[in-house]
Write a protein that holds these residues in place. Sequence first.
Motif, PDB file in Angstrom:
ATOM      1  N   ALA A 167     -12.035  57.600  45.029  1.00 24.80           N
ATOM      2  CA  ALA A 167     -13.407  58.604  45.467  1.00 24.80           C
ATOM      3  C   ALA A 167     -14.290  57.719  45.334  1.00 24.80           C
ATOM      4  O   ALA A 167     -15.158  58.152  46.113  1.00 24.80           O
ATOM      5  N   GLU A 168     -14.513  57.499  44.306  1.00 29.58           N
ATOM      6  CA  GLU A 168     -16.599  56.527  44.015  1.00 29.58           C
ATOM      7  C   GLU A 168     -16.838  56.166  45.038  1.00 29.58           C
ATOM      8  O   GLU A 168     -17.839  56.236  45.430  1.00 29.58           O
ATOM      9  N   PRO A 169     -16.348  54.592  45.754  1.00 34.01           N
ATOM     10  CA  PRO A 169     -17.665  54.634  46.225  1.00 34.01           C
ATOM     11  C   PRO A 169     -17.972  55.439  47.861  1.00 34.01           C
ATOM     12  O   PRO A 169     -19.018  55.525  48.262  1.00 34.01           O
ATOM     13  N   TYR A 170     -16.868  56.133  48.289  1.00 35.15           N
ATOM     14  CA  TYR A 170     -16.990  57.362  49.351  1.00 35.15           C
ATOM     15  C   TYR A 170     -17.707  58.551  48.654  1.00 35.15           C
ATOM     16  O   TYR A 170     -19.236  58.474  49.593  1.00 35.15           O
ATOM     17  N   LEU A 171     -17.557  57.958  47.802  1.00 39.90           N
ATOM     18  CA  LEU A 171     -18.688  59.292  47.162  1.00 39.90           C
ATOM     19  C   LEU A 171     -20.001  59.271  47.293  1.00 39.90           C
ATOM     20  O   LEU A 171     -21.216  59.942  47.383  1.00 39.90           O
ATOM     21  N   GLU A 201     -20.676  58.182  59.991  1.00 39.38           N
ATOM     22  CA  GLU A 201     -18.901  58.901  59.613  1.00 39.38           C
ATOM     23  C   GLU A 201     -18.330  58.387  58.732  1.00 39.38           C
ATOM     24  O   GLU A 201     -17.467  58.542  58.045  1.00 39.38           O
ATOM     25  N   GLY A 202     -18.094  57.090  59.131  1.00 38.25           N
ATOM     26  CA  GLY A 202     -17.321  56.137  58.250  1.00 38.25           C
ATOM     27  C   GLY A 202     -16.864  56.196  56.588  1.00 38.25           C
ATOM     28  O   GLY A 202     -16.465  57.019  56.115  1.00 38.25           O
ATOM     29  N   THR A 203     -17.094  55.462  56.112  1.00 38.97           N
ATOM     30  CA  THR A 203     -17.159  55.818  53.864  1.00 38.97           C
ATOM     31  C   THR A 203     -17.777  56.876  53.924  1.00 38.97           C
ATOM     32  O   THR A 203     -16.957  57.823  53.135  1.00 38.97           O
ATOM     33  N   ALA A 204     -19.178  57.216  54.136  1.00 42.28           N
ATOM     34  CA  ALA A 204     -19.923  58.425  54.207  1.00 42.28           C
ATOM     35  C   ALA A 204     -19.705  59.631  53.837  1.00 42.28           C
ATOM     36  O   ALA A 204     -19.367  60.428  53.342  1.00 42.28           O
ATOM     37  N   GLY A 205     -18.693  59.727  56.224  1.00 45.33           N
ATOM     38  CA  GLY A 205     -17.965  60.946  56.193  1.00 45.33           C
ATOM     39  C   GLY A 205     -16.706  61.408  55.206  1.00 45.33           C
ATOM     40  O   GLY A 205     -16.806  62.393  54.878  1.00 45.33           O
ATOM     41  N   VAL A 206     -16.061  60.056  55.323  1.00 43.03           N
ATOM     42  CA  VAL A 206     -14.749  61.291  53.881  1.00 43.03           C
ATOM     43  C   VAL A 206     -15.640  60.907  52.480  1.00 43.03           C
ATOM     44  O   VAL A 206     -15.159  62.651  52.237  1.00 43.03           O
ATOM     45  N   GLY A 207     -17.198  61.267  52.416  1.00 39.95           N
ATOM     46  CA  GLY A 207     -17.335  61.023  51.069  1.00 39.95           C
ATOM     47  C   GLY A 207     -17.559  62.487  51.701  1.00 39.95           C
ATOM     48  O   GLY A 207     -17.525  63.456  50.064  1.00 39.95           O
ATOM     49  N   LEU A 231      -8.799  60.355  51.148  1.00 41.71           N
ATOM     50  CA  LEU A 231      -9.281  59.268  51.581  1.00 41.71           C
ATOM     51  C   LEU A 231      -8.040  58.125  52.174  1.00 41.71           C
ATOM     52  O   LEU A 231      -6.517  58.014  52.257  1.00 41.71           O
ATOM     53  N   PRO A 232      -8.454  57.137  53.241  1.00 38.03           N
ATOM     54  CA  PRO A 232      -7.984  55.879  53.883  1.00 38.03           C
ATOM     55  C   PRO A 232      -7.273  55.876  52.822  1.00 38.03           C
ATOM     56  O   PRO A 232      -7.039  54.954  51.430  1.00 38.03           O
ATOM     57  N   GLU A 233      -6.260  55.136  53.263  1.00 36.76           N
ATOM     58  CA  GLU A 233      -5.143  54.040  52.747  1.00 36.76           C
ATOM     59  C   GLU A 233      -5.768  52.717  51.951  1.00 36.76           C
ATOM     60  O   GLU A 233      -6.102  52.135  53.021  1.00 36.76           O
ATOM     61  N   GLN A 234      -5.238  52.845  50.964  1.00 37.99           N
ATOM     62  CA  GLN A 234      -5.563  51.498  50.569  1.00 37.99           C
ATOM     63  C   GLN A 234      -4.632  50.707  51.092  1.00 37.99           C
ATOM     64  O   GLN A 234      -3.527  50.002  51.046  1.00 37.99           O
ATOM     65  N   VAL A 235      -5.800  48.952  51.148  1.00 38.90           N
ATOM     66  CA  VAL A 235      -5.431  47.971  51.080  1.00 38.90           C
ATOM     67  C   VAL A 235      -5.867  47.132  50.694  1.00 38.90           C
ATOM     68  O   VAL A 235      -6.383  47.266  50.265  1.00 38.90           O
ATOM     69  N   GLY A 236      -4.635  45.588  50.494  1.00 37.45           N
ATOM     70  CA  GLY A 236      -5.044  44.580  50.183  1.00 37.45           C
ATOM     71  C   GLY A 236      -4.665  44.528  48.399  1.00 37.45           C
ATOM     72  O   GLY A 236      -3.944  45.746  48.266  1.00 37.45           O
ATOM     73  N   MET A 237      -4.788  43.794  47.444  1.00 37.43           N
ATOM     74  CA  MET A 237      -3.824  43.999  46.287  1.00 37.43           C
ATOM     75  C   MET A 237      -5.431  43.237  45.082  1.00 37.43           C
ATOM     76  O   MET A 237      -6.758  42.563  46.281  1.00 37.43           O
TER      77      MET A 237
END
Length: 145
Positions: free
Chosen positions: A12-16, A41-47, A108-114
């Motif tokens: 959550a921290e990057p969104y906050l 809207e993107g990351t900031a909207g989620v935060g 939170l959007p589904e985390q993708v990647g590794m």
Amino acid sequence: MNAEIMEVLGQAEPYLTAAVSAYGAAVLVRAQDVALDAAVEGTAGVGRRILELVWRRRDGEERAALEAAVQDAAEDPEDSDAVAALRHQVKRALREDAELVRELVALLPEQVGMTVNVSGTRAIGAQHIGIAASGDHTTIHPPQS
């Protein structure tokens, strides 16, 4: 400390921080500015939605502490202490409310990647790899047909 809460906070921290950077201290204002929401809207909207969710679940004194942390982080988003104080307020809310943890995870959007952590001399880290050699005097021969 509950590992799930720490993981959720990490996600959550990057969104906050994006929300605080985009909206400033007004991120907690209940009246939504639809035009502003559309622009960031993107990351900031989620935060923003995360902070709103946490804010709604707090009482008067706890809301004041959250608002102060948001204000400090908005004044200087690069101040790691201010961001840590905001993160701490969210962590306190999550520790006290298991349902809030579930609701926040749903936002939170589904985390993708590794993430791969590699350390040590000649260490190799890869998701997919063909041939890798990290030692001295290594000879790699092509496959025989």
